[in-house]
Design an enzyme around this catalytic site. Structure first.
Site, PDB file in Angstrom:
ATOM      1  N   ASN A   1       0.849  -1.186   0.000  1.00 27.83           N
ATOM      2  CA  ASN A   1       0.000   0.000   0.000  1.00 27.83           C
ATOM      3  C   ASN A   1       0.883   1.233   0.000  1.00 27.83           C
ATOM      4  O   ASN A   1       2.002   1.225   0.502  1.00 27.83           O
ATOM      5  CB  ASN A   1      -0.962   0.001   1.195  1.00 27.83           C
ATOM      6  CG  ASN A   1      -0.374   0.688   2.412  1.00 27.83           C
ATOM      7  OD1 ASN A   1      -0.406   1.932   2.518  1.00 27.83           O
ATOM      8  ND2 ASN A   1       0.189  -0.086   3.312  1.00 27.83           N
TER       9      ASN A   1
ATOM     10  N   LEU B   1      -0.707   8.111   4.599  1.00 28.87           N
ATOM     11  CA  LEU B   1      -1.303   8.748   5.786  1.00 28.87           C
ATOM     12  C   LEU B   1      -2.439   9.715   5.480  1.00 28.87           C
ATOM     13  O   LEU B   1      -2.496  10.805   6.046  1.00 28.87           O
ATOM     14  CB  LEU B   1      -0.222   9.482   6.590  1.00 28.87           C
ATOM     15  CG  LEU B   1       0.773   8.585   7.332  1.00 28.87           C
ATOM     16  CD1 LEU B   1       1.860   9.440   7.984  1.00 28.87           C
ATOM     17  CD2 LEU B   1       0.081   7.745   8.394  1.00 28.87           C
TER      18      LEU B   1
ATOM     19  N   CYS C   1       6.324   5.090   8.964  1.00 29.81           N
ATOM     20  CA  CYS C   1       5.509   5.036   7.743  1.00 29.81           C
ATOM     21  C   CYS C   1       6.418   5.167   6.530  1.00 29.81           C
ATOM     22  O   CYS C   1       7.125   6.156   6.394  1.00 29.81           O
ATOM     23  CB  CYS C   1       4.452   6.136   7.717  1.00 29.81           C
ATOM     24  SG  CYS C   1       3.466   6.026   6.209  1.00 29.81           S
TER      25      CYS C   1
ATOM     26  N   GLY D   1       1.469  -9.698   9.320  1.00 30.38           N
ATOM     27  CA  GLY D   1       1.048 -10.937   8.688  1.00 30.38           C
ATOM     28  C   GLY D   1       0.219 -11.884   9.525  1.00 30.38           C
ATOM     29  O   GLY D   1      -0.069 -12.999   9.096  1.00 30.38           O
TER      30      GLY D   1
HETATM   31  C1  LIG Z   1      -3.644   0.052   4.035  1.00 25.93           C
HETATM   32  C2  LIG Z   1      -2.699   0.137   5.203  1.00 25.93           C
HETATM   33  C3  LIG Z   1      -2.554   1.340   5.881  1.00 25.93           C
HETATM   34  C4  LIG Z   1      -1.688   1.460   6.965  1.00 25.93           C
HETATM   35  N1  LIG Z   1      -1.613   2.647   7.646  1.00 25.93           N
HETATM   36  C5  LIG Z   1      -0.836   2.728   8.755  1.00 25.93           C
HETATM   37  C6  LIG Z   1      -0.816   3.913   9.556  1.00 25.93           C
HETATM   38  O1  LIG Z   1      -1.534   4.882   9.281  1.00 25.93           O
HETATM   39  N2  LIG Z   1      -0.002   3.944  10.656  1.00 25.93           N
HETATM   40  C7  LIG Z   1       0.772   2.866  11.008  1.00 25.93           C
HETATM   41  O2  LIG Z   1       1.486   2.933  12.010  1.00 25.93           O
HETATM   42  N3  LIG Z   1       0.750   1.724  10.286  1.00 25.93           N
HETATM   43  C8  LIG Z   1      -0.023   1.633   9.177  1.00 25.93           C
HETATM   44  N4  LIG Z   1      -0.061   0.453   8.457  1.00 25.93           N
HETATM   45  C9  LIG Z   1       0.785  -0.684   8.888  1.00 25.93           C
HETATM   46  C10 LIG Z   1       0.009  -1.674   9.753  1.00 25.93           C
HETATM   47  O3  LIG Z   1      -0.478  -1.063  10.921  1.00 25.93           O
HETATM   48  C11 LIG Z   1       0.892  -2.881  10.110  1.00 25.93           C
HETATM   49  O4  LIG Z   1       2.027  -2.427  10.795  1.00 25.93           O
HETATM   50  C12 LIG Z   1       1.371  -3.657   8.894  1.00 25.93           C
HETATM   51  O5  LIG Z   1       0.394  -3.653   7.891  1.00 25.93           O
HETATM   52  C13 LIG Z   1       1.748  -5.084   9.229  1.00 25.93           C
HETATM   53  O6  LIG Z   1       0.662  -5.820   9.768  1.00 25.93           O
HETATM   54  P1  LIG Z   1      -0.343  -6.735   8.856  1.00 25.93           P
HETATM   55  O7  LIG Z   1       0.536  -7.620   8.008  1.00 25.93           O
HETATM   56  O8  LIG Z   1      -1.180  -7.459   9.849  1.00 25.93           O
HETATM   57  O9  LIG Z   1      -1.127  -5.786   8.012  1.00 25.93           O
HETATM   58  C14 LIG Z   1      -0.928   0.335   7.373  1.00 25.93           C
HETATM   59  C15 LIG Z   1      -1.085  -0.885   6.696  1.00 25.93           C
HETATM   60  C16 LIG Z   1      -1.961  -1.001   5.637  1.00 25.93           C
HETATM   61  C17 LIG Z   1      -2.104  -2.332   4.947  1.00 25.93           C
END
Ligand SMILES: Cc1cc2nc3c(=O)[nH]c(=O)nc-3n(C[C@H](O)[C@H](O)[C@H](O)COP(=O)(O)O)c2cc1C
Ligand SMILES: Cc1cc2nc3c(=O)[nH]c(=O)nc-3n(C[C@H](O)[C@H](O)[C@H](O)COP(=O)(O)OP(=O)(O)OC[C@H]3O[C@@H](n4cnc5c(N)ncnc54)[C@H](O)[C@@H]3O)c2cc1C
Ligand code: FES
Lengths: 304, 253
Positions: A69, A73, A129, A243
């Site tokens: 993605n 922000l 980020c 993940g």
């Molecule tokens: C669409 C999207 C938007 C995200 N926006 C943020 C954010 O605004 N702030 C943040 O700290 N992490 C953000 N993340 C990261 C997630 O919080 C997380 O750290 C990362 O996706 C890994 O976890 P997951 O594999 O379960 O998604 C975002 C992830 C995705 C997929």
């Protein structure tokens, strides 16, 4: 006794499953699928001082077992969060984590100051980020910058302060130690890994931003490794993510050293994933005769 | 928005690449509106695929989807057989405005035709459809549109079937015959741009359905941004929640 309750940096969560920042907005959408009170907590979308539009689309590219993605922000700003989102969220009976993502140290301080008197339970300072030019990973990839912004926010908040780390670094343990020394009460990791995909036909990157952050099951083993390393490097609690899609993943992450977990992209495949993980953990504890899920935190027996 | 594993009741192949699937989904059908879409799980893929609702039968409790195989995800969907389950999140998005009175022209181009069937049907004879395709072999749903109560105008780019030429030629003719109160369109961007231009010149309100790559489909992740203008200010809004249908004057294509 609630076997699933966990305490992180003085905040007690009804269970260790928190939805990850950016994956669930401010909670309203997924509240159509399950009451947010089923969760341990919610980490809301990363907030800047002023409203921000984010990057141009396309902002998502699918990958094997995950996605990139490049949202950048997009958010309504901290004041809109406090006025329009928090009053609703407060009523949902779940822990609220404010993800703070200022462009500058001063922005981060100011956001923390505005949140200070609110119902927010914990701050998650996002120094990781990968999708913004200022702030974000620029803070999270140098020990000095990470420590500086952590110490600065520490002065402006009495709320438990968790710092969210970037995996896009040479040594995540050094950054973790630096923010611990600067006054962080907990660390969360991992944010997304920087990646890229190209459309063969047009020879253009699929993302308009060219690069973006990888998340989803594809990153899970990396996240487990980093959580394990960081948990062994610091004394403060670690919240693990990256993940996680099933209760088994959550157990594995906790065995690696996570006191609680966050679930992000898995909800895009299955909106019910976070609550299925909660239910799975409850059954696991019952089956294994575990009195408190915290017993398994860091319980991995590494080979000598 | 609901999630469910819905049984496939009917599956047909309309062209070499286009499939027509009807599922049993009574609660979703009860809530659905023409122009809304579903996020459909494709076995083996991480992200769901957004597919428009083509037809809603509230009495029978069914939803119909017509989709083209583009890549692996839609290919996986095309392999599902009658009796198997389709994992849907629906109904999503806003749908088209349904005027309580007055007449509309609905325009579909290519794989943008299916959602316009649902729109035309919900007007019970007050909608005239203009459908555009590349060539004769790509024409779909023509007989279904007859059920809307008016004969559709079918156009093909190469003139191999129906009227030769683009849908906007037929649109200009149709407006001259009977001026509509609203134009509603779904199709490729160049077509939407041309339709919007005609509507603007004629001073007729117009709505278009947009596409964007999606993840959550419910408005939570913010990946599906599209450029829009409102009150002279440009904003990135979200196709899955603010759309997929937008007033023509608000979109930047
Ligand atoms: C669409 C999207 C938007 C995200 N926006 C943020 C954010 O605004 N702030 C943040 O700290 N992490 C953000 N993340 C990261 C997630 O919080 C997380 O750290 C990362 O996706 C890994 O976890 P997951 O594999 O379960 O998604 C975002 C992830 C995705 C997929
Ligand atoms: C609101 C909406 C309604 C739609 N309705 C229909 C419909 O009724 N019938 C139909 O045939 N198609 C429809 N589409 C397009 C359809 O979603 C894509 O063709 C499909 O996602 C392609 O998936 P794939 O795995 O076959 O292709 P791949 O190219 O392999 O897909 C890779 C990734 O890109 C995404 N993607 C690729 N093309 C598109 C696209 N045009 N729009 C959005 N995401 C895309 C996929 O979802 C997937 O995440 C609609 C799209 C949207 C946004
Ligand atoms: S796809 Fe997640 S907000 Fe639109």
């Amino acid at each position: 006794m609630n076997r699933l309750a966990v305490t992180v940096a003085g905040v007690t969560f009804r269970n260790p499953v928190i939805t990850a920042s950016g994956a669930c907005g401010f909670g309203r959408e997924y509240n159509h699928f399950y009451p947010l009170s089923r969760l341990g907590g919610i980490s809301v979308k990363g907030m800047t001082l002023r409203p921000q539009e984010g990057n141009l689309p396309p902002r998502v590219a699918e990958t094997p077992a995950g996605m990139l993605n490049s949202v950048g922000l997009q958010n309504p700003g901290v004041d809109a969060f406090l006025q329009d989102e928090l009053p609703w969220l407060e009523k949902q009976d779940t822990r609220i984590i404010a993800n703070v993502a200022g462009h500058t140290v001063e922005d981060c301080e100011e956001i923390a100051r505005r949140i200070e008197g609110s119902a927010v339970d914990m701050i998650e300072l996002n120094i990781s980020c990968p999708n913004v030019k200022q702030g974000g990973a620029a803070f999270g990839t140098s020990c000095m910058a990470a420590a500086e912004v952590t110490a600065a926010v520490r002065r402006y908040t009495t709320k438990p302060l968790m710092v969210k780390l970037s995996p896009n670094v040479t040594s995540i343990t050094e950054i973790a130690r630096a923010v611990e020394a600067a006054g962080a009460d907990a660390v969360s990791l991992i944010n997304t890994l920087l990646g890229m995909r190209i459309d063969l036909r047009t020879r253009r990157p699929i993302l308009r931003n060219n690069v973006g952050g990888l998340s989803g099951p594809a990153v899970f083993p990396i996240a487990v490794r980093m959580v394990w390393q960081v948990a062994n490097a610091v004394k403060i609690p670690v919240v693990g993510m990256g993940g996680i899609a099933t209760w088994q993943d959550a157990v594995e992450m906790m065995m690696a050293g996570a006191s609680a977990v966050q679930v992000g992209a898995a909800a895009f495949s299955d909106p019910m994933a976070p609550v299925k993980i909660v239910d799975g953990l409850a059954e696991y504890c019952a089956d294994q005769g575990i009195e408190s899920i915290s017993e398994i935190v860091g319980s991995v027996h590494p080979w000598e | 928005m609901l999630q469910g594993n819905c049984e496939i009741l009917k599956r047909e192949q309309l062209t070499e690449t286009i499939f027509d699937v009807t599922v049993s989904a009574p609660e979703m059908a009860a809530k659905a509106k023409a122009g809304q879409f579903a996020q459909i799980r494709a076995e083996g893929f991480f992200l769901r695929r957004p597919i428009s609702i083509c037809e809603i039968d509230k009495a029978a409790g069914t939803l119909r989807f017509v989709f083209e195989v583009r890549g692996g995800g839609t290919e996986a969907l095309s392999r599902l057989a009658v009796g198997e389950k389709m994992d849907l999140i629906a109904p999503l998005g806003n749908g088209f405005t349904l005027l309580p009175q007055g007449e509309v022209i609905v325009i579909g181009g290519g794989i943008g035709v299916p959602p316009m069937l649902g729109v035309a049907l919900s007007y019970h004879g007050r909608a005239k459809a203009i459908l555009g395709f590349r060539s004769r072999s790509a024409v779909i749903l023509e007989s279904d549109f007859i059920r809307t109560g008016q004969m559709p105008v079918v156009c093909t780019d190469d003139g191999s079937y129906g009227k030769a030429g683009v849908v906007t030629n037929a649109l200009v003719e149709q407006i001259a015959l009977r001026r509509p109160d609203l134009i509603a369109a779904c199709g490729p961007e160049p077509m939407l741009r041309a339709v919007i231009e005609v509507a603007r010149k004629e001073g007729i309100p117009c709505e278009v359905s947009l596409e964007q790559r999606m993840a959550c489909g419910v408005g939570a992740c913010l990946v599906c941004a599209c450029r829009t203008v409102k009150n002279g200010e440009e904003h990135l809004r979200h196709v899955c929640k603010d759309g997929p249908v937008f007033p023509a004057e608000e979109v930047l294509l």
